[in-house]
Motif scaffolding. Structure first.
Motif, PDB file in Angstrom:
ATOM      1  N   ASP A  13       0.821  -1.267  -0.057  1.00  0.00           N
ATOM      2  CA  ASP A  13       0.038   0.086   0.017  1.00  0.00           C
ATOM      3  C   ASP A  13       0.839   1.223   0.147  1.00  0.00           C
ATOM      4  O   ASP A  13       0.561   2.241  -0.759  1.00  0.00           O
ATOM      5  CB  ASP A  13      -1.086  -0.039   1.367  1.00  0.00           C
ATOM      6  N   THR A  16       2.500   2.278  -3.674  1.00  0.00           N
ATOM      7  CA  THR A  16       1.799   2.388  -4.701  1.00  0.00           C
ATOM      8  C   THR A  16       0.959   3.769  -4.939  1.00  0.00           C
ATOM      9  O   THR A  16       0.698   4.410  -3.917  1.00  0.00           O
ATOM     10  CB  THR A  16       0.402   1.361  -4.440  1.00  0.00           C
ATOM     11  N   LYS A 126      -1.132   3.118   8.699  1.00  0.00           N
ATOM     12  CA  LYS A 126      -0.310   3.428   7.587  1.00  0.00           C
ATOM     13  C   LYS A 126       1.001   3.466   7.995  1.00  0.00           C
ATOM     14  O   LYS A 126       1.391   4.005   9.237  1.00  0.00           O
ATOM     15  CB  LYS A 126      -0.573   4.775   6.925  1.00  0.00           C
ATOM     16  N   ARG A 164      -4.460  -8.181  -2.149  1.00  0.00           N
ATOM     17  CA  ARG A 164      -5.322  -6.884  -2.183  1.00  0.00           C
ATOM     18  C   ARG A 164      -5.862  -6.598  -3.495  1.00  0.00           C
ATOM     19  O   ARG A 164      -5.452  -7.248  -4.523  1.00  0.00           O
ATOM     20  CB  ARG A 164      -4.299  -5.681  -1.893  1.00  0.00           C
ATOM     21  N   PRO A 167      -5.568  -0.513  -6.889  1.00  0.00           N
ATOM     22  CA  PRO A 167      -6.491   0.666  -6.782  1.00  0.00           C
ATOM     23  C   PRO A 167      -7.215   1.071  -7.749  1.00  0.00           C
ATOM     24  O   PRO A 167      -7.097   0.617  -9.078  1.00  0.00           O
ATOM     25  CB  PRO A 167      -5.112   1.616  -6.541  1.00  0.00           C
TER      26      PRO A 167
END
Length: 203
Positions: A13, A16, A126, A164, A167
Protein backbone atom coordinates in the motif's frame (compact mmCIF):
# COMPACT_ATOMS: atom_id res chain seq x y z
CA UNK A 1 -0.45 -11.38 16.19
CA UNK A 2 1.05 -9.38 13.33
CA UNK A 3 2.61 -11.51 10.61
CA UNK A 4 5.19 -10.79 7.95
CA UNK A 5 2.37 -10.98 5.40
CA UNK A 6 0.53 -8.21 7.25
CA UNK A 7 3.60 -5.99 7.03
CA UNK A 8 4.20 -6.82 3.36
CA UNK A 9 0.62 -5.79 2.61
CA UNK A 10 1.27 -2.44 4.31
CA UNK A 11 4.38 -2.03 2.17
CA UNK A 12 2.37 -2.80 -0.98
CA UNK A 13 0.00 0.00 0.00
CA UNK A 14 2.78 2.44 0.89
CA UNK A 15 4.51 1.94 -2.43
CA UNK A 16 1.52 2.33 -4.74
CA UNK A 17 0.87 5.71 -6.35
CA UNK A 18 -1.09 5.64 -9.62
CA UNK A 19 -1.39 8.85 -11.56
CA UNK A 20 -5.01 9.90 -11.99
CA UNK A 21 -6.49 8.86 -15.32
CA UNK A 22 -3.64 6.48 -16.13
CA UNK A 23 -2.09 3.17 -15.07
CA UNK A 24 1.28 4.88 -14.56
CA UNK A 25 2.42 3.75 -11.12
CA UNK A 26 5.31 5.59 -9.49
CA UNK A 27 6.61 2.39 -7.91
CA UNK A 28 7.78 -1.08 -8.90
CA UNK A 29 7.33 -3.59 -6.06
CA UNK A 30 9.14 -6.85 -5.35
CA UNK A 31 8.77 -9.21 -2.39
CA UNK A 32 11.43 -11.68 -1.22
CA UNK A 33 14.29 -10.59 -3.46
CA UNK A 34 17.27 -12.95 -3.46
CA UNK A 35 20.81 -11.63 -3.58
CA UNK A 36 21.57 -13.79 -6.61
CA UNK A 37 20.11 -16.42 -8.90
CA UNK A 38 19.92 -20.12 -8.12
CA UNK A 39 19.71 -21.88 -4.78
CA UNK A 40 23.12 -21.23 -3.27
CA UNK A 41 23.35 -21.68 0.49
CA UNK A 42 24.82 -18.21 0.83
CA UNK A 43 21.95 -16.39 -0.85
CA UNK A 44 20.38 -13.62 1.20
CA UNK A 45 16.85 -12.28 0.83
CA UNK A 46 15.46 -8.75 1.12
CA UNK A 47 11.88 -8.93 2.32
CA UNK A 48 10.75 -6.09 0.05
CA UNK A 49 12.30 -3.80 -2.56
CA UNK A 50 10.54 -0.78 -4.08
CA UNK A 51 11.88 1.04 -7.13
CA UNK A 52 11.04 4.74 -7.44
CA UNK A 53 10.53 5.58 -11.13
CA UNK A 54 9.69 9.26 -10.57
CA UNK A 55 12.78 10.35 -8.71
CA UNK A 56 13.73 12.66 -11.56
CA UNK A 57 16.84 14.75 -11.70
CA UNK A 58 18.81 15.89 -14.73
CA UNK A 59 20.29 12.44 -15.39
CA UNK A 60 18.01 10.26 -13.30
CA UNK A 61 20.24 10.67 -10.27
CA UNK A 62 17.23 10.77 -7.95
CA UNK A 63 15.83 7.42 -9.10
CA UNK A 64 16.12 5.01 -6.20
CA UNK A 65 15.80 1.49 -4.87
CA UNK A 66 14.37 1.20 -1.36
CA UNK A 67 15.21 -2.05 0.43
CA UNK A 68 13.25 -3.30 3.45
CA UNK A 69 13.88 -5.75 6.26
CA UNK A 70 10.66 -6.83 8.02
CA UNK A 71 10.76 -7.84 11.69
CA UNK A 72 7.55 -8.63 13.54
CA UNK A 73 8.88 -9.15 17.09
CA UNK A 74 11.61 -8.04 19.45
CA UNK A 75 13.29 -11.46 19.30
CA UNK A 76 13.18 -11.36 15.49
CA UNK A 77 14.96 -8.01 15.55
CA UNK A 78 17.61 -9.16 18.03
CA UNK A 79 18.40 -12.11 15.78
CA UNK A 80 18.98 -9.66 12.92
CA UNK A 81 21.29 -7.54 15.09
CA UNK A 82 23.46 -10.56 15.86
CA UNK A 83 24.26 -10.99 12.16
CA UNK A 84 24.78 -7.48 10.71
CA UNK A 85 26.37 -8.84 7.53
CA UNK A 86 23.13 -10.57 6.52
CA UNK A 87 21.41 -7.38 5.38
CA UNK A 88 24.54 -6.00 3.74
CA UNK A 89 24.35 -8.60 0.94
CA UNK A 90 21.49 -6.60 -0.63
CA UNK A 91 21.68 -3.26 1.22
CA UNK A 92 24.90 -2.49 -0.68
CA UNK A 93 22.84 -2.20 -3.89
CA UNK A 94 20.12 0.02 -2.38
CA UNK A 95 19.79 3.81 -2.24
CA UNK A 96 17.72 3.60 0.97
CA UNK A 97 17.43 0.83 3.55
CA UNK A 98 14.52 0.46 5.97
CA UNK A 99 13.62 -1.65 8.96
CA UNK A 100 9.86 -2.30 9.02
CA UNK A 101 8.18 -3.24 12.32
CA UNK A 102 4.58 -3.41 13.59
CA UNK A 103 5.53 -1.36 16.67
CA UNK A 104 8.41 1.11 16.88
CA UNK A 105 9.07 0.02 20.49
CA UNK A 106 10.56 -3.21 19.11
CA UNK A 107 13.68 -1.15 18.38
CA UNK A 108 15.32 0.34 21.46
CA UNK A 109 17.15 3.70 21.33
CA UNK A 110 20.56 3.39 19.75
CA UNK A 111 19.94 -0.04 18.19
CA UNK A 112 19.18 1.03 14.64
CA UNK A 113 22.36 0.61 12.57
CA UNK A 114 23.87 3.58 10.78
CA UNK A 115 22.27 4.18 7.40
CA UNK A 116 18.96 2.49 8.28
CA UNK A 117 15.53 4.12 8.40
CA UNK A 118 12.59 2.90 10.48
CA UNK A 119 9.00 2.38 9.31
CA UNK A 120 6.09 1.55 11.63
CA UNK A 121 2.30 1.96 11.44
CA UNK A 122 0.72 5.15 12.73
CA UNK A 123 -2.68 5.41 14.43
CA UNK A 124 -4.45 4.96 11.08
CA UNK A 125 -2.51 1.78 10.28
CA UNK A 126 -0.42 3.40 7.53
CA UNK A 127 3.34 2.94 7.51
CA UNK A 128 5.17 6.13 8.45
CA UNK A 129 8.85 6.95 8.78
CA UNK A 130 9.84 7.07 12.44
CA UNK A 131 13.38 7.71 11.25
CA UNK A 132 14.13 8.68 7.66
CA UNK A 133 16.45 6.42 5.69
CA UNK A 134 19.34 8.52 4.35
CA UNK A 135 20.33 8.27 0.72
CA UNK A 136 23.23 5.84 0.38
CA UNK A 137 25.90 5.43 -2.30
CA UNK A 138 25.20 1.91 -3.57
CA UNK A 139 27.48 -0.40 -5.48
CA UNK A 140 26.58 -1.19 -9.06
CA UNK A 141 24.57 -4.43 -8.87
CA UNK A 142 25.70 -7.47 -10.85
CA UNK A 143 23.51 -8.83 -13.62
CA UNK A 144 22.53 -11.84 -11.48
CA UNK A 145 21.00 -9.52 -8.88
CA UNK A 146 19.22 -7.41 -11.51
CA UNK A 147 17.60 -10.51 -13.00
CA UNK A 148 16.73 -11.78 -9.51
CA UNK A 149 15.02 -8.46 -8.78
CA UNK A 150 13.11 -8.59 -12.09
CA UNK A 151 11.96 -12.12 -11.31
CA UNK A 152 10.77 -11.13 -7.83
CA UNK A 153 8.89 -8.12 -9.24
CA UNK A 154 7.10 -10.33 -11.78
CA UNK A 155 6.12 -12.85 -9.09
CA UNK A 156 4.88 -10.06 -6.85
CA UNK A 157 2.72 -8.58 -9.60
CA UNK A 158 1.08 -11.97 -10.18
CA UNK A 159 0.51 -12.48 -6.44
CA UNK A 160 -0.87 -9.05 -5.61
CA UNK A 161 -4.54 -9.90 -6.38
CA UNK A 162 -4.27 -12.69 -3.78
CA UNK A 163 -3.62 -10.10 -1.09
CA UNK A 164 -5.38 -6.93 -2.18
CA UNK A 165 -7.46 -5.39 -4.93
CA UNK A 166 -5.73 -3.08 -7.37
CA UNK A 167 -6.35 0.61 -6.69
CA UNK A 168 -9.11 2.44 -8.53
CA UNK A 169 -8.13 5.20 -10.93
CA UNK A 170 -10.46 7.58 -12.72
CA UNK A 171 -10.45 8.13 -16.46
CA UNK A 172 -12.32 10.60 -18.57
CA UNK A 173 -15.72 11.63 -17.25
CA UNK A 174 -14.47 10.40 -13.85
CA UNK A 175 -15.49 6.80 -14.49
CA UNK A 176 -13.70 4.36 -12.15
CA UNK A 177 -11.17 2.05 -13.78
CA UNK A 178 -8.78 -0.66 -12.63
CA UNK A 179 -5.40 0.83 -11.77
CA UNK A 180 -3.57 -2.08 -13.42
CA UNK A 181 -5.32 -2.70 -16.74
CA UNK A 182 -7.58 0.39 -17.05
CA UNK A 183 -10.72 -1.66 -17.70
CA UNK A 184 -13.95 -0.62 -16.00
CA UNK A 185 -13.80 -1.08 -12.24
CA UNK A 186 -14.25 -3.46 -10.56
CA UNK A 187 -11.97 -5.66 -12.67
CA UNK A 188 -12.51 -9.37 -12.05
CA UNK A 189 -8.78 -10.13 -12.47
CA UNK A 190 -7.08 -7.37 -10.49
CA UNK A 191 -9.97 -6.36 -8.19
CA UNK A 192 -11.56 -9.74 -7.40
CA UNK A 193 -12.95 -8.76 -3.99
CA UNK A 194 -14.79 -5.68 -5.26
CA UNK A 195 -16.03 -7.66 -8.26
CA UNK A 196 -17.34 -10.43 -6.00
CA UNK A 197 -19.07 -7.88 -3.75
CA UNK A 198 -20.72 -6.27 -6.78
CA UNK A 199 -21.91 -9.66 -8.08
CA UNK A 200 -23.24 -10.57 -4.65
CA UNK A 201 -25.19 -7.33 -4.29
CA UNK A 202 -26.69 -7.77 -7.75
CA UNK A 203 -27.79 -11.35 -7.07
Amino acid sequence: MTTERDMLNLLLDRYTAIRRGTIADRWVRAEHVKSSLGYADGDRIADFVAGDKYGGGHAGEKLALHGHEVKVSRSDWLTELRDPNKAEAIKKYMHHWWLVVPDASIVKPGELPEGWGLLAPDATGKLRAKKSAPRLSPEEPPLAFIISLMSAAARTAHREPLHRDAPVTFGRRYAPHCGVCMTASPCSIHQPRAAADLASSAA
